[in-house]
Design a protein around this motif. Structure first.
Motif, PDB file in Angstrom:
ATOM      1  N   ARG A   6       0.845  -1.190   0.000  1.00 32.27           N
ATOM      2  CA  ARG A   6       0.000   0.000   0.000  1.00 32.27           C
ATOM      3  C   ARG A   6       0.879   1.237   0.000  1.00 32.27           C
ATOM      4  NH1 ARG A   6      -5.257  -0.491   3.664  1.00 32.27           N
ATOM      5  NH2 ARG A   6      -5.906   1.105   2.221  1.00 32.27           N
ATOM      6  N   GLU A  36      -8.272   4.356   8.200  1.00 30.54           N
ATOM      7  CA  GLU A  36      -7.620   4.682   6.922  1.00 30.54           C
ATOM      8  C   GLU A  36      -6.182   5.096   7.235  1.00 30.54           C
ATOM      9  OE1 GLU A  36      -8.907   4.475   3.853  1.00 30.54           O
ATOM     10  OE2 GLU A  36     -10.867   3.870   4.576  1.00 30.54           O
ATOM     11  N   ARG A  87      -5.263   5.645  -3.116  1.00 28.73           N
ATOM     12  CA  ARG A  87      -4.511   4.435  -2.718  1.00 28.73           C
ATOM     13  C   ARG A  87      -4.110   3.657  -3.921  1.00 28.73           C
ATOM     14  NH1 ARG A  87      -3.299   4.413   2.213  1.00 28.73           N
ATOM     15  NH2 ARG A  87      -4.741   5.089   3.742  1.00 28.73           N
TER      16      ARG A  87
END
Length: 87
Positions: A6, A36, A87
């Motif tokens: 990520r 998040e 993302r």
């Protein structure tokens, strides 16, 4: 199979001491971090004259790079949506 890494998202909160709106936005962002993940740098605008002049009384201001996400109050839906999109 290797898990995709990520991307680390770094947000900047320009604020000042003794600012209840800044405290409120920081608390909201810290709660959001549990759902998040993102890095958060908190910068006191009074620590640098150029920042104090730039932002004046217009704090808190939340930025991702040069993009302003919100100011004065945390726009939780907008920030959450933005984080998910990049993302």
């Amino acid at each position: 199979m290797e898990m995709a890494e990520r991307r680390v998202i770094a947000l900047t909160l320009y604020s000042r001491r003794w600012c209840h709106l800044c405290d409120d936005m920081l608390a909201g962002l810290q709660a959001l971090q549990a759902r998040e993940p993102f890095e958060l740098a908190v910068i006191d605008v009074d620590g640098e004259p150029a920042l104090a002049q730039c932002y004046g009384e217009r704090v808190p201001v939340l930025l991702h790079g040069e993009r302003e996400l919100c100011h004065y109050h945390l726009d939780l839906p907008a920030v959450t949506d933005y984080l998910r999109k990049i993302r």
